[in-house]
Design an enzyme around this catalytic site. Structure first.
Site, mmCIF file in Angstrom:
data_model
loop_
_atom_site.group_PDB
_atom_site.id
_atom_site.type_symbol
_atom_site.label_atom_id
_atom_site.label_comp_id
_atom_site.label_asym_id
_atom_site.label_seq_id
_atom_site.Cartn_x
_atom_site.Cartn_y
_atom_site.Cartn_z
ATOM 1 C CB THR A 13 -0.948 0.008 1.217
ATOM 2 O OG1 THR A 13 -0.180 0.143 2.419
ATOM 3 C CG2 THR A 13 -1.789 -1.259 1.277
ATOM 4 N N GLY A 14 0.388 2.302 -0.643
ATOM 5 C CA GLY A 14 1.140 3.565 -0.701
ATOM 6 C C GLY A 14 2.514 3.363 -1.314
ATOM 7 C CB SER A 15 3.815 0.905 -3.336
ATOM 8 O OG SER A 15 2.617 0.507 -3.945
ATOM 9 C CB THR A 16 3.102 6.077 -6.287
ATOM 10 O OG1 THR A 16 2.817 6.994 -5.225
ATOM 11 C CG2 THR A 16 1.832 5.376 -6.712
ATOM 12 N N GLY A 18 8.714 6.715 -2.141
ATOM 13 C CA GLY A 18 9.252 6.481 -0.799
ATOM 14 C C GLY A 18 9.554 5.025 -0.473
ATOM 15 C CB ILE A 19 9.438 3.317 2.826
ATOM 16 C CG1 ILE A 19 10.466 4.214 3.536
ATOM 17 C CG2 ILE A 19 9.500 1.886 3.351
ATOM 18 C CD1 ILE A 19 10.186 4.461 5.032
ATOM 19 N N GLY A 20 7.559 2.581 0.324
ATOM 20 C CA GLY A 20 6.679 1.625 -0.356
ATOM 21 C C GLY A 20 7.173 1.285 -1.748
ATOM 22 C CB SER A 141 7.506 5.038 12.886
ATOM 23 O OG SER A 141 8.444 6.053 13.159
ATOM 24 C CE1 TYR A 154 3.898 8.558 11.050
ATOM 25 C CE2 TYR A 154 5.739 8.870 12.569
ATOM 26 C CZ TYR A 154 5.210 8.314 11.407
ATOM 27 O OH TYR A 154 6.007 7.509 10.627
HETATM 28 P P1 NAD Z 1 6.037 8.965 1.419
HETATM 29 O O1 NAD Z 1 5.100 10.096 1.664
HETATM 30 O O2 NAD Z 1 7.393 9.253 0.903
HETATM 31 O O3 NAD Z 1 5.296 7.906 0.479
HETATM 32 C C1 NAD Z 1 3.975 7.522 0.800
HETATM 33 C C2 NAD Z 1 3.288 6.867 -0.378
HETATM 34 O O4 NAD Z 1 1.918 6.653 -0.031
HETATM 35 C C3 NAD Z 1 3.272 7.705 -1.619
HETATM 36 O O5 NAD Z 1 3.368 6.814 -2.700
HETATM 37 C C4 NAD Z 1 1.895 8.362 -1.581
HETATM 38 O O6 NAD Z 1 1.428 8.731 -2.854
HETATM 39 C C5 NAD Z 1 1.064 7.224 -1.019
HETATM 40 N N1 NAD Z 1 -0.166 7.657 -0.362
HETATM 41 C C6 NAD Z 1 -0.304 8.687 0.512
HETATM 42 N N2 NAD Z 1 -1.577 8.754 0.970
HETATM 43 C C7 NAD Z 1 -2.261 7.734 0.370
HETATM 44 C C8 NAD Z 1 -3.597 7.246 0.448
HETATM 45 N N3 NAD Z 1 -4.501 7.850 1.221
HETATM 46 N N4 NAD Z 1 -3.946 6.120 -0.270
HETATM 47 C C9 NAD Z 1 -3.020 5.487 -1.028
HETATM 48 N N5 NAD Z 1 -1.733 5.918 -1.149
HETATM 49 C C10 NAD Z 1 -1.353 7.016 -0.473
HETATM 50 O O7 NAD Z 1 6.108 8.179 2.802
HETATM 51 P P2 NAD Z 1 7.302 7.323 3.455
HETATM 52 O O8 NAD Z 1 8.159 8.227 4.249
HETATM 53 O O9 NAD Z 1 7.905 6.434 2.430
HETATM 54 O O10 NAD Z 1 6.468 6.473 4.521
HETATM 55 C C11 NAD Z 1 6.054 5.136 4.292
HETATM 56 C C12 NAD Z 1 5.772 4.507 5.648
HETATM 57 O O11 NAD Z 1 6.964 4.500 6.429
HETATM 58 C C13 NAD Z 1 4.727 5.265 6.463
HETATM 59 O O12 NAD Z 1 3.894 4.356 7.131
HETATM 60 C C14 NAD Z 1 5.574 6.048 7.460
HETATM 61 O O13 NAD Z 1 4.872 6.340 8.643
HETATM 62 C C15 NAD Z 1 6.708 5.065 7.689
HETATM 63 N N6 NAD Z 1 7.934 5.696 8.228
HETATM 64 C C16 NAD Z 1 8.609 6.628 7.507
HETATM 65 C C17 NAD Z 1 9.764 7.191 8.040
HETATM 66 C C18 NAD Z 1 10.576 8.218 7.287
HETATM 67 O O14 NAD Z 1 11.495 8.777 7.870
HETATM 68 N N7 NAD Z 1 10.320 8.474 6.031
HETATM 69 C C19 NAD Z 1 10.193 6.816 9.320
HETATM 70 C C20 NAD Z 1 9.476 5.870 10.019
HETATM 71 C C21 NAD Z 1 8.343 5.300 9.462
#
Ligand code: NAD
Length: 264
Positions: A13-16, A18-20, A141, A154
């Site tokens: 989920t949410g994989s376009t 970042g981490i996804g 996290s 959060y």
């Molecule tokens: P990001 O914002 O870089 O990427 C998030 C992705 O989710 C994007 O592809 C976005 O388009 C998609 N998205 C957002 N809202 C959406 C929705 N309502 N429905 C479907 N897709 C949606 O985020 P990230 O930093 O890669 O975070 C990913 C996970 O890692 C999150 O759960 C975040 O809490 C966790 N996390 C991140 C960090 C960090 O430092 N980046 C640290 C700890 C945990």
């Protein structure tokens, strides 16, 4: 150890971005067919195009759905009936003043960060149990353990994910399905990368300098003294989704660069 996930279907989920996005790529490199998800048609199409160009032999599908809503979650399960691997990665954060924040903001974040994963697990896990194999990963996290004062909401959602993950692992114990949480620390994802870029721009410093200031002031217990990459987080997730990780369930696995100062 060679991780082989050929024949497994994964949803991230949410994989376009970042981490996804890194997890989706890593699972596909290991041979899984991967469902990409995002809210916007264009973002999903762009991610699919990029991933298909990078890995022409891999199988990717895209689902446009806002999983922060029950309707969005229903749209996902309507398009993808079952899965062997579910990575509940979707999540976001905002800097908030606790005393100013409205009820609706708390509830909206809970829907996005927690209920998206609850709804997906409720649909996909029974099929995994029936088939006797499955992997579920909640991306929590370090903020779920070390609650940040500027984002208490959060932190609350990230602790809630740990509870859901552990409880679900208990529920499906002995079935061949494992459920785990992965706890990243500060990671150069899209959202945090953009924040650091903006801070760097405002202060006339480089992104690396902005990251160093963030670590020194907000996460001084880091042991690696840098942000992790999205690939470093993805590597842990790919492992925990592998056949080889069959002995790990109900765990909270850190990729936090040592930010949390405790041994277990
Ligand atoms: P990001 O914002 O870089 O990427 C998030 C992705 O989710 C994007 O592809 C976005 O388009 C998609 N998205 C957002 N809202 C959406 C929705 N309502 N429905 C479907 N897709 C949606 O985020 P990230 O930093 O890669 O975070 C990913 C996970 O890692 C999150 O759960 C975040 O809490 C966790 N996390 C991140 C960090 C960090 O430092 N980046 C640290 C700890 C945990």
């Amino acid at each position: 150890m060679k991780i082989e996930l050929k024949g497994r279907k994964a949803i991230v989920t949410g994989s376009t971005a970042g981490i996804g996005r890194a997890i989706a790529e890593g699972l596909a490199r290991a041979g899984a067919s991967v469902v990409i998800n995002g809210r916007g048609e264009q973002r999903v199409a762009a991610a699919l195009q990029e991933l298909r160009a990078l890995l022409p032999k891999a199988e990717f599908t895209g689902v446009v759905a806002d999983l922060s809503t029950a309707e969005g979650s229903a749209a996902l399960v309507d398009k993808v009936k079952d899965a062997d691997i579910l990575v509940n990665n979707l999540g976001t954060a905002h800097l908030n003043g606790f005393f100013e924040q409205k009820d609706s903001e708390w509830l909206d974040l809970f829907q996005l960060n927690v209920m998206s994963g609850v709804r997906a697990a409720r649909h996909y896990v029974p099929g995994m149990v029936q088939r006797g194999w499955g992997r579920v990963v909640f991306i929590s996290s370090e903020s779920g353990v070390a609650i940040p004062k500027e984002m208490i909401d959060y932190g609350m959602t990230k602790t809630a994910q740990l509870a859901v993950s552990r409880g679900l692992a208990e529920l499906v114990g002995g079935t061949g399905v494992t459920v785990n949480a992965v706890l990243p620390g500060p990671t150069r994802s899209e959202i945090l990368g953009n924040w650091m870029k903006a801070t760097a721009g405002e202060q006339g410093i480089t992104q690396e300098e902005a990251e160093q200031t963030f670590l020194k002031t907000m996460r001084p217990t880091t042991l690696i003294n840098r942000f992790t990459t999205t690939e470093e987080v993805a590597n842990m997730v790919i492992y925990v989704c592998s056949e080889q990780a069959s002995g790990t369930s109900g765990a909270a696995l850190r990729v936090d660069g040592g930010v949390i100062r405790s041994i277990p």
